[in-house]
Scaffold this motif. Structure first.
Motif, PDB file in Angstrom:
ATOM      1  N   MET A 574      -5.571  -3.881  -3.827  1.00 17.47           N
ATOM      2  CA  MET A 574      -5.096  -2.971  -2.899  1.00 17.47           C
ATOM      3  C   MET A 574      -3.701  -2.205  -2.972  1.00 17.47           C
ATOM      4  O   MET A 574      -2.558  -2.177  -3.303  1.00 17.47           O
ATOM      5  CB  MET A 574      -4.787  -3.492  -1.861  1.00 17.47           C
ATOM      6  N   ALA A 575      -4.118  -0.562  -2.730  1.00 23.60           N
ATOM      7  CA  ALA A 575      -3.306   0.075  -2.662  1.00 23.60           C
ATOM      8  C   ALA A 575      -2.572   1.339  -1.304  1.00 23.60           C
ATOM      9  O   ALA A 575      -3.867   1.309  -0.648  1.00 23.60           O
ATOM     10  CB  ALA A 575      -3.121   1.045  -3.748  1.00 23.60           C
ATOM     11  N   ASP A 576      -1.045   1.409  -1.168  1.00 17.47           N
ATOM     12  CA  ASP A 576      -1.270   2.627  -0.257  1.00 17.47           C
ATOM     13  C   ASP A 576      -1.223   3.697  -0.963  1.00 17.47           C
ATOM     14  O   ASP A 576      -0.204   3.778  -2.029  1.00 17.47           O
ATOM     15  CB  ASP A 576       0.346   2.835   0.143  1.00 17.47           C
ATOM     16  N   THR A 577      -1.934   4.856  -0.219  1.00 17.77           N
ATOM     17  CA  THR A 577      -1.488   6.277  -0.948  1.00 17.77           C
ATOM     18  C   THR A 577      -1.550   7.227  -0.269  1.00 17.77           C
ATOM     19  O   THR A 577      -1.612   7.271   1.029  1.00 17.77           O
ATOM     20  CB  THR A 577      -2.884   6.260  -1.378  1.00 17.77           C
ATOM     21  N   GLU A 578      -1.404   8.328  -0.737  1.00 19.95           N
ATOM     22  CA  GLU A 578      -0.692   9.562   0.474  1.00 19.95           C
ATOM     23  C   GLU A 578      -1.382  10.076   0.948  1.00 19.95           C
ATOM     24  O   GLU A 578      -1.179  10.544   2.222  1.00 19.95           O
ATOM     25  CB  GLU A 578       0.151  10.627  -0.462  1.00 19.95           C
ATOM     26  N   ASP A 579      -2.727  10.403   0.649  1.00 26.54           N
ATOM     27  CA  ASP A 579      -3.613  11.423   1.155  1.00 26.54           C
ATOM     28  C   ASP A 579      -5.084  10.450   1.822  1.00 26.54           C
ATOM     29  O   ASP A 579      -5.621  10.568   2.688  1.00 26.54           O
ATOM     30  CB  ASP A 579      -4.098  11.490  -0.074  1.00 26.54           C
TER      31      ASP A 579
END
Length: 605
Positions: A574-579
């Motif tokens: 899992m990852a947090d992304t800006e877009d």
């Protein structure tokens, strides 16, 4: 160089080739190739030039030459007798470069020459097969040649111990395996297995004549690597070795792996024997083509000491593959902690956690959840306060467990992390009072953890391994943030007053000039987000020893700010992304959006 590929026969040479059967190919042994290619050394030709002797010697080190017998033909008798190829291995980014012309020892000398070898050193592998990466540095070594008395033949009479390999040859010849030992020390779960990564030959080891499985078990019974030794223990008695003459081990037609040992184990009790067998079971599980269903340890006379089935070994499972937590947690737009239920692989409907972190009065920015999923720790939106509360029952929000007095939010508390022993860790990044803190049991008084190798670096982020003996740290110094792994040592009785330190920090991703996020992913692997010098952001796997596994680079995601992986490697990354918000990457798939809003997604730990 001569090589065999698969079941057919292919002759390969740096100069040319001659057919036996099958297709004919001319290749350089130092070029990237299939790990199944078996390469044999070629002896020096009669009246070979000094340059040919050096080149032949370097190429023969990349071969599967039994005992390096052919390789030694490039050396004088005395150098051949004293050279120890198994002492260590130096890994260069590419095959070593040889100086185009030798240097004569003196203007008058016509029988002695020196060649210089150069390259970029990226790692070493010691006699214990432990890999140690280094920041790429210049490499320089000399080979001295003499023209032997009564002969015109040139031979190398001085060669440093060890092997010298380019990175492509190293990856072709060796593979990374995890040995397993039990965690030790106060408060340790004595049945917790800890992965100890080493490198062994892909096929038969030229020195011992052992196949890959036998090499690995031999290394296992010899004991842990020096870096991990202070915090783990083996149930194999000191002095245990494989029975003399054993060079090939494989499961039989009933998938039973029989391991014959020497007399040191003859008197071992059943409980200790089962623990020894579990060490073998988990060590070889990724090495054999057939799944090992049972491990049988044998006494020195060949009788059975004990038998352990794969189901019985689950008692000692070193990761979350046996019913471990698989829920995900994150902070929503309102600063509350939510949970994505387990068994949904990130596709379930989020729900607020029970208790004050799910609907309390304080907005949170980051969260960490204990591995038993009973407690969680969250840092306030201004990063000044750390709160610990239940996520399974209602209650009032307690007073902050830790408070930072730094003036700027970026200088305050890091995201929290829980180790496998139930302790909570957090870093206070206050320039005036930098601290690494541990809360015993998650609710005790915070105590300072010593990090003697920290120097002037600042801890930006931290993640604890499930085994509780290692910590991954993002450290900022001189404008760069790098990833290092430290060993956790504990002295004294468990609790807030226990003396805990993080020692022997070592680089885990030296190929990346800056690392922005990381997470443990399984037994001895991490997923990292970072950039090479002058490069673009990439997501990749690295081993806990700093080596890069094959196909370690993952599909790119847009502007990743944090990443989360589970103890069970089959669960999605899992990852947090800006877009794109929170995204996930399942094995064999591409990144997919899970939530458009939310941040700080984590697995328990």
């Amino acid at each position: 160089m001569i090589a065999l590929l698969g079941c057919g026969v292919v002759l390969l040479s740096a100069c040319g080739s001659m057919p036996v059967t099958g297709d004919i190919k001319a290749v350089d042994a130092s070029q990237p190739g299939d790990s199944q290619v078996q390469v044999y050394a070629v002896a020096p030709r009669e009246n070979a030039t000094p340059a040919e002797v050096v080149d032949g010697f370097l190429e023969s080190m990349t071969s599967d030459d039994p005992g390096f017998r052919t390789t030694r033909k490039y050396l004088t008798k005395e150098a051949s007798r004293t050279w120890k190829p198994s002492a260590f291995t130096t890994v260069l980014s590419k095959a070593p470069n040889r100086s185009p012309r030798p240097v004569r020892d003196s203007d008058r000398s016509s029988t002695e020459l020196t060649f210089t070898l150069t390259g970029e050193k990226v790692a070493t592998v010691d006699a214990q097969s432990a890999y140690q990466p280094v920041v790429p540095t210049g490499f320089n070594r000399s080979l001295h040649l003499v023209q032997q008395n009564g002969s015109k033949e040139w031979r190398i009479d001085f060669v440093p111990d060890g092997l010298l390999l380019g990175q492509s040859d190293f990856k072709r010849l060796y593979r990374s395996v995890n040995k397993y030992y039990f965690a030790t020390g106060p408060a340790a779960d004595q049945s917790t297995l800890v992965a100890d990564p080493v490198y062994v030959r892909n096929r038969t080891d030229p020195i011992t004549g052992m196949d890959t499985v036998t090499q690995t078990i031999r290394s296992l019974v010899e004991g842990p690597t020096n870096w991990l030794r202070p915090v783990v223990d083996s149930r194999f008695p000191t002095g245990t070795v494989l029975r003399k003459g054993v060079t090939a081990l494989a499961p039989d037609d009933r998938n039973v792996l029989k391991v014959p040992l020497n007399k040191k184990v003859d008197g071992v009790g059943q409980r200790a024997c089962r623990m020894m067998a579990s060490q073998v079971m988990y060590t070889v599980r990724d090495l054999t083509s057939a799944r090992v269903e049972q491990v049988e340890l044998q006494r020195s006379d060949g009788s059975s000491l004990c038998v352990l089935g794969s189901g019985q070994a689950e008692e000692f499972a070193p990761d979350g593959s046996s019913g471990g937590p698989d829920s995900q947690y994150f902070v929503d737009d309102n600063g509350h902690v939510q949970r994505i239920p387990g068994s949904t692989k990130g596709s379930g409907d989020p729900e607020p956690v029970a208790g004050p972190l799910g609907d309390g009065p304080v907005r949170m920015s980051t969260v960490g959840v204990a591995r038993d999923e009973q407690l969680a720790a969250a840092v306030s939106q201004d990063s000044a306060s750390l709160y610990v509360a239940s996520v399974v029952s209602a209650g009032e929000l307690p007073e902050p467990a830790v408070t930072s007095k730094a003036k700027k939010s970026e200088d305050r508390l890091s995201a929290p992390s829980w180790d496998g022993r139930g302790d909570l860790w957090v870093a206070d990044r206050n320039p005036d009072d930098r601290r690494l803190l541990r809360l015993a049991g998650g609710t005790g008084e915070p105590s300072n953890v010593r990090v003697p190798d920290l120097g002037g670096a600042r801890i930006e982020a931290l993640r604890l391994s499930a085994d509780g003996v290692r910590i991954a740290l993002l450290l900022t110094e001189d404008g760069h943030t790098t990833l290092k792994i430290g060993r956790i040592e504990r002295q004294g009785d468990p609790g807030p007053r226990q003396d805990v330190s993080v020692v022997e920090l070592r680089k885990a991703a030296p190929q990346l000039a800056d690392v922005t996020a990381m997470s443990w992913s399984g037994r001895s692997r991490l997923v990292v987000v970072g950039k090479e010098q002058g490069g673009v952001q990439q997501v990749r796997y690295v081993q806990a020893d700093g080596s890069a596994p094959p196909s370690g680079v993952l599909p790119g995601a847009n502007q990743v700010s944090s990443v989360a992986a589970a103890d069970d490697e089959q669960l999605p990354l899992m990852a947090d992304t800006e877009d794109d918000g929170i995204v996930k990457l399942s094995p064999g798939d591409n990144w997919q959006t899970v939530l458009k809003k939310g941040s700080s997604l984590v697995y328990p730990g």
